[in-house]
Design an enzyme around this catalytic site. Structure first.
Site, PDB file in Angstrom:
ATOM      1  N   ILE A  29      24.289  26.796  52.255  1.00  0.00           N
ATOM      2  CA  ILE A  29      22.845  27.039  52.177  1.00  0.00           C
ATOM      3  C   ILE A  29      22.281  26.495  50.866  1.00  0.00           C
ATOM      4  O   ILE A  29      22.848  26.740  49.794  1.00  0.00           O
ATOM      5  CB  ILE A  29      22.574  28.553  52.320  1.00  0.00           C
ATOM      6  CG1 ILE A  29      22.899  28.952  53.758  1.00  0.00           C
ATOM      7  CG2 ILE A  29      21.129  28.907  51.975  1.00  0.00           C
ATOM      8  CD1 ILE A  29      22.988  30.413  54.012  1.00  0.00           C
ATOM      9  N   ASN A 154      29.586  28.944  40.290  1.00  0.00           N
ATOM     10  CA  ASN A 154      28.530  28.488  39.376  1.00  0.00           C
ATOM     11  C   ASN A 154      28.723  27.057  38.860  1.00  0.00           C
ATOM     12  O   ASN A 154      27.751  26.361  38.610  1.00  0.00           O
ATOM     13  CB  ASN A 154      28.366  29.465  38.211  1.00  0.00           C
ATOM     14  CG  ASN A 154      29.643  29.703  37.450  1.00  0.00           C
ATOM     15  OD1 ASN A 154      30.731  29.353  37.906  1.00  0.00           O
ATOM     16  ND2 ASN A 154      29.515  30.297  36.291  1.00  0.00           N
ATOM     17  N   GLU A 251      40.205  33.236  34.200  1.00  0.00           N
ATOM     18  CA  GLU A 251      38.920  33.031  33.509  1.00  0.00           C
ATOM     19  C   GLU A 251      37.923  33.953  34.177  1.00  0.00           C
ATOM     20  O   GLU A 251      37.431  33.657  35.266  1.00  0.00           O
ATOM     21  CB  GLU A 251      38.466  31.573  33.642  1.00  0.00           C
ATOM     22  CG  GLU A 251      39.303  30.586  32.872  1.00  0.00           C
ATOM     23  CD  GLU A 251      39.159  30.722  31.375  1.00  0.00           C
ATOM     24  OE1 GLU A 251      38.249  31.437  30.920  1.00  0.00           O
ATOM     25  OE2 GLU A 251      39.982  30.137  30.661  1.00  0.00           O
ATOM     26  N   GLY A 253      34.916  37.469  33.976  1.00  0.00           N
ATOM     27  CA  GLY A 253      33.526  37.705  33.574  1.00  0.00           C
ATOM     28  C   GLY A 253      33.376  38.206  32.151  1.00  0.00           C
ATOM     29  O   GLY A 253      34.346  38.343  31.411  1.00  0.00           O
ATOM     30  N   CYS A 285      29.405  32.602  32.886  1.00  0.00           N
ATOM     31  CA  CYS A 285      30.289  33.720  32.506  1.00  0.00           C
ATOM     32  C   CYS A 285      30.221  34.066  31.038  1.00  0.00           C
ATOM     33  O   CYS A 285      30.344  35.224  30.655  1.00  0.00           O
ATOM     34  CB  CYS A 285      31.723  33.353  32.869  1.00  0.00           C
ATOM     35  SG  CYS A 285      32.195  31.740  32.212  1.00  0.00           S
ATOM     36  N   LYS A 452      40.583  40.578  26.024  1.00  0.00           N
ATOM     37  CA  LYS A 452      40.440  41.849  26.749  1.00  0.00           C
ATOM     38  C   LYS A 452      40.366  41.609  28.268  1.00  0.00           C
ATOM     39  O   LYS A 452      41.132  40.805  28.808  1.00  0.00           O
ATOM     40  CB  LYS A 452      39.237  42.623  26.181  1.00  0.00           C
ATOM     41  CG  LYS A 452      39.476  43.039  24.712  1.00  0.00           C
ATOM     42  CD  LYS A 452      38.226  43.284  23.910  1.00  0.00           C
ATOM     43  CE  LYS A 452      37.530  44.593  24.208  1.00  0.00           C
ATOM     44  NZ  LYS A 452      36.374  44.781  23.296  1.00  0.00           N
ATOM     45  N   GLU A 459      41.672  27.625  28.990  1.00  0.00           N
ATOM     46  CA  GLU A 459      41.485  26.308  29.597  1.00  0.00           C
ATOM     47  C   GLU A 459      41.072  25.338  28.495  1.00  0.00           C
ATOM     48  O   GLU A 459      40.666  25.743  27.405  1.00  0.00           O
ATOM     49  CB  GLU A 459      40.417  26.372  30.700  1.00  0.00           C
ATOM     50  CG  GLU A 459      40.882  27.243  31.857  1.00  0.00           C
ATOM     51  CD  GLU A 459      40.119  27.047  33.148  1.00  0.00           C
ATOM     52  OE1 GLU A 459      38.880  27.191  33.119  1.00  0.00           O
ATOM     53  OE2 GLU A 459      40.753  26.792  34.191  1.00  0.00           O
TER      54      GLU A 459
HETATM   55  P1  NDP Z   1      34.720  36.041  42.686  1.00  0.00           P
HETATM   56  O1  NDP Z   1      35.659  36.787  41.811  1.00  0.00           O
HETATM   57  O2  NDP Z   1      34.017  36.761  43.763  1.00  0.00           O
HETATM   58  O3  NDP Z   1      35.503  34.826  43.400  1.00  0.00           O
HETATM   59  C1  NDP Z   1      36.243  33.847  42.681  1.00  0.00           C
HETATM   60  C2  NDP Z   1      37.124  33.065  43.665  1.00  0.00           C
HETATM   61  O4  NDP Z   1      38.217  33.882  44.107  1.00  0.00           O
HETATM   62  C3  NDP Z   1      36.371  32.651  44.925  1.00  0.00           C
HETATM   63  O5  NDP Z   1      36.837  31.387  45.325  1.00  0.00           O
HETATM   64  C4  NDP Z   1      36.769  33.744  45.898  1.00  0.00           C
HETATM   65  O6  NDP Z   1      36.599  33.396  47.243  1.00  0.00           O
HETATM   66  C5  NDP Z   1      38.232  33.940  45.522  1.00  0.00           C
HETATM   67  N1  NDP Z   1      38.789  35.221  45.941  1.00  0.00           N
HETATM   68  C6  NDP Z   1      38.147  36.379  46.197  1.00  0.00           C
HETATM   69  N2  NDP Z   1      39.035  37.354  46.516  1.00  0.00           N
HETATM   70  C7  NDP Z   1      40.268  36.798  46.475  1.00  0.00           C
HETATM   71  C8  NDP Z   1      41.592  37.282  46.683  1.00  0.00           C
HETATM   72  N3  NDP Z   1      41.844  38.543  47.017  1.00  0.00           N
HETATM   73  N4  NDP Z   1      42.619  36.423  46.548  1.00  0.00           N
HETATM   74  C9  NDP Z   1      42.403  35.138  46.192  1.00  0.00           C
HETATM   75  N5  NDP Z   1      41.166  34.616  45.972  1.00  0.00           N
HETATM   76  C10 NDP Z   1      40.115  35.439  46.101  1.00  0.00           C
HETATM   77  O7  NDP Z   1      33.715  35.321  41.688  1.00  0.00           O
HETATM   78  P2  NDP Z   1      32.317  34.599  42.009  1.00  0.00           P
HETATM   79  O8  NDP Z   1      32.577  33.387  42.838  1.00  0.00           O
HETATM   80  O9  NDP Z   1      31.359  35.624  42.488  1.00  0.00           O
HETATM   81  O10 NDP Z   1      31.890  34.094  40.563  1.00  0.00           O
HETATM   82  C11 NDP Z   1      31.243  34.898  39.639  1.00  0.00           C
HETATM   83  C12 NDP Z   1      32.231  35.489  38.646  1.00  0.00           C
HETATM   84  O11 NDP Z   1      33.010  34.465  38.052  1.00  0.00           O
HETATM   85  C13 NDP Z   1      31.544  36.198  37.495  1.00  0.00           C
HETATM   86  O12 NDP Z   1      32.185  37.417  37.208  1.00  0.00           O
HETATM   87  C14 NDP Z   1      31.734  35.247  36.339  1.00  0.00           C
HETATM   88  O13 NDP Z   1      31.700  35.855  35.096  1.00  0.00           O
HETATM   89  C15 NDP Z   1      33.055  34.636  36.639  1.00  0.00           C
HETATM   90  N6  NDP Z   1      33.183  33.344  35.979  1.00  0.00           N
HETATM   91  C16 NDP Z   1      34.064  33.211  34.931  1.00  0.00           C
HETATM   92  C17 NDP Z   1      34.151  32.027  34.247  1.00  0.00           C
HETATM   93  C18 NDP Z   1      35.126  31.857  33.121  1.00  0.00           C
HETATM   94  O14 NDP Z   1      35.492  30.716  32.847  1.00  0.00           O
HETATM   95  N7  NDP Z   1      35.564  32.896  32.432  1.00  0.00           N
HETATM   96  C19 NDP Z   1      33.299  30.885  34.577  1.00  0.00           C
HETATM   97  C20 NDP Z   1      32.446  31.119  35.719  1.00  0.00           C
HETATM   98  C21 NDP Z   1      32.381  32.317  36.374  1.00  0.00           C
HETATM   99  P3  NDP Z   1      35.176  33.597  47.956  1.00  0.00           P
HETATM  100  O15 NDP Z   1      34.166  34.029  46.963  1.00  0.00           O
HETATM  101  O16 NDP Z   1      34.867  32.292  48.516  1.00  0.00           O
HETATM  102  O17 NDP Z   1      35.398  34.654  48.995  1.00  0.00           O
END
Ligand code: NDP
Length: 485
Positions: A29, A154, A251, A253, A285, A452, A459
């Site tokens: 979407i 993101n 990596e 939140g 993040c 933490k 990375e």
């Molecule tokens: P999610 O934690 O919901 O998902 C991350 C990935 O993991 C997605 O591809 C998701 O699939 C997959 N996933 C979900 N559950 C499982 C599981 N049980 N086993 C294996 N894979 C799984 O994160 P978001 O996509 O909502 O992204 C936002 C979050 O990411 C925020 O908390 C943000 O802070 C963090 N983030 C951290 C960064 C960093 O470098 N520290 C950079 C960018 C974001 P799907 O969603 O397709 O179901």
């Protein structure tokens, strides 16, 4: 839609696009309109199997190459990404809703930086010679095997490259699962790597939700898992990986502090707070979402902040004048609006924004709350949207204690014209990626990652090599073996 959003198929496996329409249909979407721009299928067990089998085969072939040959493939891929930056940026904007004024500069370009950097490093990865008296030893830096990458929504291109480039440089293969919300961009990364000379199967992309990610993480043929995602997902993935004693990079939140002392340059501090809260509509993040402002500068800071937010160009991501786009999805807009309502209920002072915009797509106005206190939910939980919480403070010790009072530790920033104080404060803040008089820079040359609950491992930079390789130690005896009997 005039942009090329139609992938040739849902997955890229074993050097080619692959479809299996038996998988659940996934709609892509466009966040700026709500229109469906592509339909993909979730990976079936057969697709996952093909990805893992081809990755294992390709890994052996790839690891046998000279390291400079591997590096050359990565650097060629970097060149292709830069040549195609505009098309890749348009796709990134379609996938995420981020404005072209961002994606043209920070997505495919930072992916290319990672491919170039780790491509350059590949030939320099060596073990060491260890003198042991008459005997000696040496170490060999070896790949881990097959790595799984799991991406957040993101920065889909950047995440696919930040994980893939060091993994491949070390001689590993990768199976990458993008977020189901933004599945398009990683396919292009796979296509480009293949075109640059990566053997078929070396970098596979399979689509799907958490179920597909979990199947990959739990497979015995996988040696390492690198996740970019939320803390709750991180907990699950880390636990599943631990079961198979797999290497991990997490990596996750954050709820990072940005500390602004009253001697700071006001314009720069406001600019840093804007970058750290409203870039990518706040879906970053490392954002400094708890903005601690020393009392003497608070009202001037808020006034200038609101003036500059008033200059934001909110609109069509494909218009290069736009610098503020929508949330990635309707669901994410709902989450953000829920937090805004909670901020109002908790008695924080709404300085600007606070509403969803009356237009197509998932837009939320840039929002600032002042007089926020440490116990409010908007000061404790990651919102992942354009919501800044401004908190007051009086002195250095107080702000450091309050800034550290969080389970997260991804980032921290300080604005001050007293550089000794800048370094002193950063030295005491519990965070992995920090900034002095700046915010959210992430060059490939500097390690990136959290302390933490925000993560495990790093990375980028040379240290990423440690997380995608292991050492073999070899003891070499030069004389006879002295056995007790
Ligand atoms: P999610 O934690 O919901 O998902 C991350 C990935 O993991 C997605 O591809 C998701 O699939 C997959 N996933 C979900 N559950 C499982 C599981 N049980 N086993 C294996 N894979 C799984 O994160 P978001 O996509 O909502 O992204 C936002 C979050 O990411 C925020 O908390 C943000 O802070 C963090 N983030 C951290 C960064 C960093 O470098 N520290 C950079 C960018 C974001 P799907 O969603 O397709 O179901």
């Amino acid at each position: 839609m005039r942009y090329d959003t139609q992938p040739k198929a849902s997955h890229f496996v074993d050097g080619a696009y692959l479809e299996d329409s038996a998988g659940r249909e996934m709609e892509v979407i466009y966040p700026a309109s709500g229109a469906v721009i592509a339909r993909l299928h979730e990976a079936t067990d057969a697709v996952i199997e093909k990805a893992l089998v081809s990755a294992r085969r390709a890994q052996a072939e790839w690891a046998a190459l000279k390291p400079v040959e591997r590096g050359r493939v990565l650097r060629r891929a970097a060149d292709l990404m830069r040549e195609r930056n505009r098309a890749l940026s348009e796709l990134e904007s379609c996938d995420t809703g981020k404005p072209l004024s961002e994606t043209l500069y920070v997505d495919a370009t930072s992916g290319a930086d990672a491919l170039e950097y780790f491509g350059g490093l590949a030939g320099a990865l060596t073990g060491e010679h260890v003198p042991l008296g008459a005997d000696w030893g040496y170490t060999i830096r070896e790949p881990l095997g097959v790595c799984v990458g799991l991406g957040a929504w993101n920065y889909p291109t950047q995440i696919a490259c930040w994980k893939g480039a060091p993994a491949l440089a070390c001689g590993n293969a990768m199976v990458f699962k993008p977020s189901e919300t933004t599945p398009l961009c990683a396919l292009k990364v796979a296509e480009i790597l293949h075109e640059a000379g990566a053997p078929a199967g070396l970098y596979n992309v399979v689509q799907g939700a958490g179920r597909v990610g979990a199947a990959l993480v739990g497979d015995a043929r996988v040696d390492k898992v690198s996740l970019t995602g939320s803390v709750p997902t991180g907990r699950k993935v880390y636990a599943a990986a631990a079961d198979g004693m797999k290497h991990v990079t997490m990596e996750l939140g954050g709820k990072s502090p940005l500390v602004i002392f009253d001697d700071a340059d006001l314009e720069n501090a406001v600019g840093g707070a804007i970058l750290g809260n409203f870039y990518s509509s706040g879906q970053v993040c490392s954002n400094g979402t708890r903005v601690f402002v020393q009392k003497g500068i608070k009202e001037a800071f808020l006034q200038r902040l609101v003036e500059r937010i008033g200059q934001a160009k909110i609109g069509d991501p494909m218009d290069e004048a736009t610098n503020f786009g929508p949330m990635v999805s309707e669901a994410q807009r709902g989450i953000v609006m829920g937090y805004i309502a909670q901020g109002k209920d908790e008695g924080a002072r709404l300085v600007c924004g606070g509403e969803a915009l009356e237009r197509d797509g998932f837009y939320v106005a840039p929002t600032v709350f002042a007089d926020v206190t440490d116990d409010m939910v908007i000061a404790r939980e990651e919102i992942f949207g354009p919501v800044m919480a401004v908190l007051d403070f009086e002195d250095e010790d107080e702000v450091i204690a309050r800034a550290n009072d969080t389970p997260y530790g991804l980032s921290a920033g300080v604005f001050t014209s007293d550089l000794a104080r800048g370094h002193r404060v950063i030295g005491r803040l519990q965070a992995g990626s920090c900034f002095i008089n700046s915010y959210n820079d992430a060059p490939v040359e500097l390690p990136f990652g959290g302390a933490k609950m925000s993560g495990v491992g790093r990375e980028n930079a040379k240290v990423a090599i440690e997380h995608y390789s292991q050492l073999k130690s070899v003891y070499v005896r030069m004389g006879d073996v002295e056995a007790p009997f």
